[in-house]
Scaffold this active site. Structure first.
Site, PDB file in Angstrom:
ATOM      1  N   GLY A  44     -40.800  59.462 -40.671  1.00 10.64           N
ATOM      2  CA  GLY A  44     -40.988  59.628 -39.574  1.00 10.64           C
ATOM      3  C   GLY A  44     -39.577  59.911 -38.975  1.00 10.64           C
ATOM      4  N   THR A  45     -38.602  60.341 -39.778  1.00 10.92           N
ATOM      5  CA  THR A  45     -37.350  60.798 -39.305  1.00 10.92           C
ATOM      6  C   THR A  45     -37.348  62.294 -38.535  1.00 10.92           C
ATOM      7  OG1 THR A  45     -36.524  59.874 -41.167  1.00 10.92           O
ATOM      8  CG2 THR A  45     -35.086  61.330 -40.068  1.00 10.92           C
ATOM      9  N   ALA A  68     -44.333  63.524 -39.874  1.00  3.88           N
ATOM     10  CA  ALA A  68     -44.690  63.752 -38.534  1.00  3.88           C
ATOM     11  C   ALA A  68     -43.401  63.170 -37.636  1.00  3.88           C
ATOM     12  CB  ALA A  68     -45.723  62.783 -38.195  1.00  3.88           C
ATOM     13  N   ASN A  70     -43.838  61.997 -34.899  1.00  2.00           N
ATOM     14  CA  ASN A  70     -44.193  60.822 -34.402  1.00  2.00           C
ATOM     15  C   ASN A  70     -45.402  60.085 -35.337  1.00  2.00           C
ATOM     16  OD1 ASN A  70     -45.466  58.641 -32.541  1.00  2.00           O
ATOM     17  ND2 ASN A  70     -44.001  59.365 -31.128  1.00  2.00           N
ATOM     18  N   MET A  71     -45.122  58.730 -35.813  1.00  2.00           N
ATOM     19  CA  MET A  71     -46.104  58.461 -36.576  1.00  2.00           C
ATOM     20  C   MET A  71     -47.279  57.540 -35.856  1.00  2.00           C
ATOM     21  SD  MET A  71     -45.982  58.818 -39.873  1.00  2.00           S
ATOM     22  CE  MET A  71     -44.983  59.633 -41.134  1.00  2.00           C
ATOM     23  N   HIS A 101     -36.344  57.845 -23.363  1.00  2.00           N
ATOM     24  CA  HIS A 101     -36.011  56.966 -24.494  1.00  2.00           C
ATOM     25  C   HIS A 101     -34.863  55.977 -24.332  1.00  2.00           C
ATOM     26  CE1 HIS A 101     -38.348  59.615 -27.150  1.00  2.00           C
ATOM     27  NE2 HIS A 101     -38.601  58.822 -27.789  1.00  2.00           N
ATOM     28  N   HIS A 102     -34.466  55.109 -25.124  1.00  2.00           N
ATOM     29  CA  HIS A 102     -33.320  54.287 -24.717  1.00  2.00           C
ATOM     30  C   HIS A 102     -32.164  54.764 -24.869  1.00  2.00           C
ATOM     31  CE1 HIS A 102     -32.966  54.392 -29.288  1.00  2.00           C
ATOM     32  NE2 HIS A 102     -34.220  54.607 -29.147  1.00  2.00           N
ATOM     33  N   LYS A 105     -30.678  56.531 -28.115  1.00  2.00           N
ATOM     34  CA  LYS A 105     -31.167  57.731 -29.073  1.00  2.00           C
ATOM     35  C   LYS A 105     -30.277  58.838 -29.086  1.00  2.00           C
ATOM     36  CE  LYS A 105     -35.271  60.255 -29.750  1.00  2.00           C
ATOM     37  NZ  LYS A 105     -35.502  60.347 -31.130  1.00  2.00           N
ATOM     38  N   GLY A 111     -37.919  64.434 -31.228  1.00  2.00           N
ATOM     39  CA  GLY A 111     -38.950  65.126 -32.231  1.00  2.00           C
ATOM     40  C   GLY A 111     -40.270  65.172 -31.563  1.00  2.00           C
ATOM     41  N   THR A 112     -40.770  64.057 -30.938  1.00  2.00           N
ATOM     42  CA  THR A 112     -42.105  63.995 -30.256  1.00  2.00           C
ATOM     43  C   THR A 112     -42.151  65.141 -29.283  1.00  2.00           C
ATOM     44  OG1 THR A 112     -42.416  61.644 -30.992  1.00  2.00           O
ATOM     45  CG2 THR A 112     -43.836  62.655 -29.253  1.00  2.00           C
TER      46      THR A 112
END
Length: 219
Positions: A44-45, A68, A70-71, A101-102, A105, A111-112
């Site tokens: 998931g990296t 992916a 995003n998993m 995101h937080h 990051k 990536g998503t």
């Protein structure tokens, strides 16, 4: 009864699979070890560069790799829906990808978000690199027809929020997902590892795991 060690080769030699949410450099190192032991690698990296992508492809000659951006199972369905909607709507609909995101990051867009962009571009039959617009600042002029734009927000402890916006004169369609906990990523990664058992070596995506007929985008 869980062994903790800094010897990845030792641990992988005893494991059926490795589930990897780490950094690009570490993931490539783990991929080489997984390949040497012919183990399943569920990745998931995000944020890998072209050389690291090539190294991952080489490792997939000997290991079963599921990768992916995003998993989450729901997010991978979102990829498929984004691709389908982009294929159905013409370029009179402007596409914007939004993500938050937080504060910790380190990569942007996520990536998503890039996965959503690739899905939208694939639906339109274009190369994302040719139409993406990752930043706007100053006097940019009018929005280009067919562009796929990205907007990035960072703050607080937001786990992950993503949306694909299709905007036209008179209305817009929005497809979105909000993660409220990280368990969804772990569940997806475990499902990928279980699905990978008995598969031939190769580089697979969550679209393969979910049977989405190539509608997902890895990367």
């Amino acid at each position: 009864g869980v062994e903790v060690s800094d010897d990845a080769s030792k641990l992988l030699g005893r494991a059926d699979a490795v589930i990897d949410f780490s950094t690009p450099r570490a993931t490539i190192d783990h991929a080489a070890i997984a390949a040497s032991h012919r183990r399943i690698h569920s990745i998931g990296t995000t944020g890998l560069d072209a050389d690291q992508d090539a190294a991952l492809g080489a490792a997939a000659d000997r290991a079963v790799i599921v990768r992916a951006p995003n998993m989450s199972l729901a997010v991978n369905i979102l990829f498929a829906l984004t691709r389908q909607v982009a294929a159905l709507l013409g370029d009179e609909f402007d596409i914007e990808i939004l993500e938050m995101h937080h504060r910790h990051k380190v990569d942007a867009p996520s990536g998503t978000a890039l996965g959503l962009g690739r899905a939208a571009a694939a639906g339109r039959g274009v190369d994302l690199a040719a139409v993406e617009r990752r930043a706007r600042d100053g006097h940019t002029g009018a929005r280009g027809r067919g562009d796929i734009g990205f907007a990035v927000l960072r703050g607080g402890d937001v786990v992950g929020e993503h949306a694909g916006v299709f905007a036209a004169d008179g209305g817009r369609l929005e497809l979105s997902h909000k993660a409220t906990g990280r368990q969804i990523f772990a569940r997806g990664a475990v499902r990928a590892a279980l699905w990978a058992q008995g598969r031939k070596p190769g580089l697979y995506s969550m679209a393969d795991v979910l049977g989405l007929d190539g509608q997902g985008l890895d990367g």
